[in-house]
Design an enzyme around this catalytic site. Structure first.
Site, PDB file in Angstrom:
ATOM      1  N   SER A  16      54.850  44.512  66.520  1.00  0.00           N
ATOM      2  CA  SER A  16      54.025  43.300  66.584  1.00  0.00           C
ATOM      3  C   SER A  16      53.239  43.105  65.303  1.00  0.00           C
ATOM      4  CB  SER A  16      53.012  43.405  67.722  1.00  0.00           C
ATOM      5  OG  SER A  16      53.661  43.462  68.938  1.00  0.00           O
ATOM      6  N   HIS A  61      57.150  37.935  67.361  1.00  0.00           N
ATOM      7  CA  HIS A  61      58.397  38.683  67.139  1.00  0.00           C
ATOM      8  C   HIS A  61      59.486  37.668  66.817  1.00  0.00           C
ATOM      9  CE1 HIS A  61      57.286  42.714  68.878  1.00  0.00           C
ATOM     10  NE2 HIS A  61      56.277  41.962  69.275  1.00  0.00           N
ATOM     11  N   HIS A 116      46.005  39.729  72.836  1.00  0.00           N
ATOM     12  CA  HIS A 116      47.177  39.756  71.945  1.00  0.00           C
ATOM     13  C   HIS A 116      46.850  39.172  70.563  1.00  0.00           C
ATOM     14  CE1 HIS A 116      51.359  40.103  70.951  1.00  0.00           C
ATOM     15  NE2 HIS A 116      51.554  38.803  70.839  1.00  0.00           N
ATOM     16  N   ALA A 126      52.279  48.172  67.111  1.00  0.00           N
ATOM     17  CA  ALA A 126      50.843  47.944  67.208  1.00  0.00           C
ATOM     18  C   ALA A 126      50.383  48.749  68.417  1.00  0.00           C
ATOM     19  CB  ALA A 126      50.561  46.469  67.416  1.00  0.00           C
ATOM     20  N   TYR A 143      58.546  45.054  79.325  1.00  0.00           N
ATOM     21  CA  TYR A 143      57.779  44.029  80.070  1.00  0.00           C
ATOM     22  C   TYR A 143      58.443  42.652  80.031  1.00  0.00           C
ATOM     23  CZ  TYR A 143      55.724  42.889  75.463  1.00  0.00           C
ATOM     24  OH  TYR A 143      55.549  42.559  74.150  1.00  0.00           O
ATOM     25  N   GLU A 144      59.401  42.457  79.116  1.00  0.00           N
ATOM     26  CA  GLU A 144      60.124  41.180  79.085  1.00  0.00           C
ATOM     27  C   GLU A 144      61.128  41.097  80.231  1.00  0.00           C
ATOM     28  OE1 GLU A 144      61.129  39.760  74.854  1.00  0.00           O
ATOM     29  OE2 GLU A 144      60.722  41.880  74.592  1.00  0.00           O
ATOM     30  N   HIS A 162      61.248  44.544  74.734  1.00  0.00           N
ATOM     31  CA  HIS A 162      60.274  45.334  75.499  1.00  0.00           C
ATOM     32  C   HIS A 162      60.653  45.379  76.968  1.00  0.00           C
ATOM     33  CE1 HIS A 162      58.079  43.634  72.031  1.00  0.00           C
ATOM     34  NE2 HIS A 162      57.409  44.771  72.029  1.00  0.00           N
ATOM     35  N   MET A 194      53.235  49.570  74.260  1.00  0.00           N
ATOM     36  CA  MET A 194      54.213  49.158  75.275  1.00  0.00           C
ATOM     37  C   MET A 194      55.642  49.181  74.735  1.00  0.00           C
ATOM     38  SD  MET A 194      52.082  45.857  76.628  1.00  0.00           S
ATOM     39  CE  MET A 194      50.283  45.912  76.785  1.00  0.00           C
ATOM     40  N   SER A 195      55.904  50.053  73.779  1.00  0.00           N
ATOM     41  CA  SER A 195      57.241  50.028  73.160  1.00  0.00           C
ATOM     42  C   SER A 195      57.619  51.400  72.610  1.00  0.00           C
ATOM     43  CB  SER A 195      57.250  49.003  72.020  1.00  0.00           C
ATOM     44  OG  SER A 195      56.427  49.438  70.953  1.00  0.00           O
ATOM     45  N   ASN A 209      43.380  47.754  67.821  1.00  0.00           N
ATOM     46  CA  ASN A 209      42.166  47.617  68.643  1.00  0.00           C
ATOM     47  C   ASN A 209      41.816  48.989  69.192  1.00  0.00           C
ATOM     48  OD1 ASN A 209      44.718  46.998  70.315  1.00  0.00           O
ATOM     49  ND2 ASN A 209      43.229  47.547  71.876  1.00  0.00           N
TER      50      ASN A 209
END
Ligand code: HPA
Length: 288
Positions: free
Chosen positions: A33, A64, A257, A116, A88-89, A86, A219-220, A243
């Site tokens: 990201s 992306h 995000h 990220a 989550y997609e 990902h 998440m990746s 963050n």
């Protein structure tokens, strides 16, 4: 079918790419990201939208781009994923990791992963770069593993080791190069933990992840690394700390995000320069 595609599907995609480009990459880079600009640095670039490539999934996330870029980064023949897939997609993990096996069939021997991530380690600051030393595959604890299903020995063994996932020589080289770059900030090193997402973590979850020994959360990355190690690729990678996660109930901050993308942009140049030098310093195996 578990593991939803065959060896021939990977081969067909690799063959299609080899017949549409003269590039013969030895290094593959996954741009996380906000880190897609790394792919804009390659020379003699030739790119393919994921939608043109047979069998490739499509990227659905803002920030992306969804292209495969071939070219040279600091003299090394590379293929870059500008945008990744990902969990989550909604993709099964064999689909998330589809490109990695294609890269192996293209002749790639090294995979560089970037992402990220939220900082769990209290010593970290936003904008820090964390060299990934290890990972925790949390979805794997619940049976979500990209290698689940019949094993294809042409790619690798049924029970691959994962204790040496992140290449020691490349990690040492990274520290040396970071010192030579004369950076004020320390290069962080630590453990990345993957959650499926897409929601950011609760306070209790962050406290738990911290207790588990993780330094950064995202998440990746973990599925790609597992599949890459399974098929014998050397792996190294970095998390950009975009963050710091919220660990106390009195905080009025919350992750979003936009913040992730914004911090990515601010620190991306440094990471791009760093990765470019590192890739230039990769020594390739004799047979390549
Ligand atoms: N949590 C999970 N994924 C992330 C974060 C986070 O705080 N920051 C960037 N990706």
């Amino acid at each position: 079918m578990e593991g939803g595609c065959t060896y021939e599907d990977y081969q067909n995609t690799a063959k299609w790419l080899l017949s549409h480009t003269k590039h013969r990459p030895q290094v593959a880079v996954v741009c996380g990201s906000g880190l897609g600009a790394l792919a804009d640095k390659v020379t003699q670039a030739q790119s393919f939208d994921y939608s043109e490539i047979p069998n490739f999934p499509q990227s659905t996330v803002l920030g992306h781009a969804g292209r495969l870029v071939f070219g040279f980064l600091n003299g090394k023949a590379c293929v870059m994923m500008q945008g990744r897939f990902h969990m989550y997609e909604g993709y099964p993990l064999w689909k998330v990791t589809f490109p990695v096996r294609v890269f192996q069939l293209l002749g790639v021997n090294t995979l560089v992963v970037t992402n990220a991530a939220g900082g769990l380690n209290r010593k970290f600051k936003v904008g820090d770069i964390m060299l990934i030393r290890d990972h925790i595959n949390l979805p794997g604890f619940c049976g979500q593993n990209p290698l689940r299903g019949p094993n294809d020995e042409r790619f690798g063994v049924r029970f691959p080791a994962m204790s040496d996932a992140y290449d020691l020589d490349m990690r040492q080289k990274a520290h040396t190069i970071w010192k030579q770059m004369g950076e004020q900030r320390e290069l962080q090193e630590g453990t990345y933990v993957m959650l499926a997402g897409p929601n950011f973590e609760t306070v209790a979850e962050c406290r738990l992840l911290h207790m588990l020994g993780a330094d950064a959360v995202g998440m990746s990355t973990v599925p790609e690394v597992i599949v890459a190690r399974h098929c014998g690729l050397r792996v190294f990678g970095f998390s950009l700390i975009t963050n710091m996660v919220i660990m106390d109930y009195e905080s009025r901050e919350k992750a979003n995000h936009e913040e992730v993308l914004e911090s990515g942009r601010a620190a991306a140049q440094k990471l791009e320069q760093f990765i470019s030098i590192l890739i230039g310093n990769i020594t390739l195996p004799d047979n390549s």
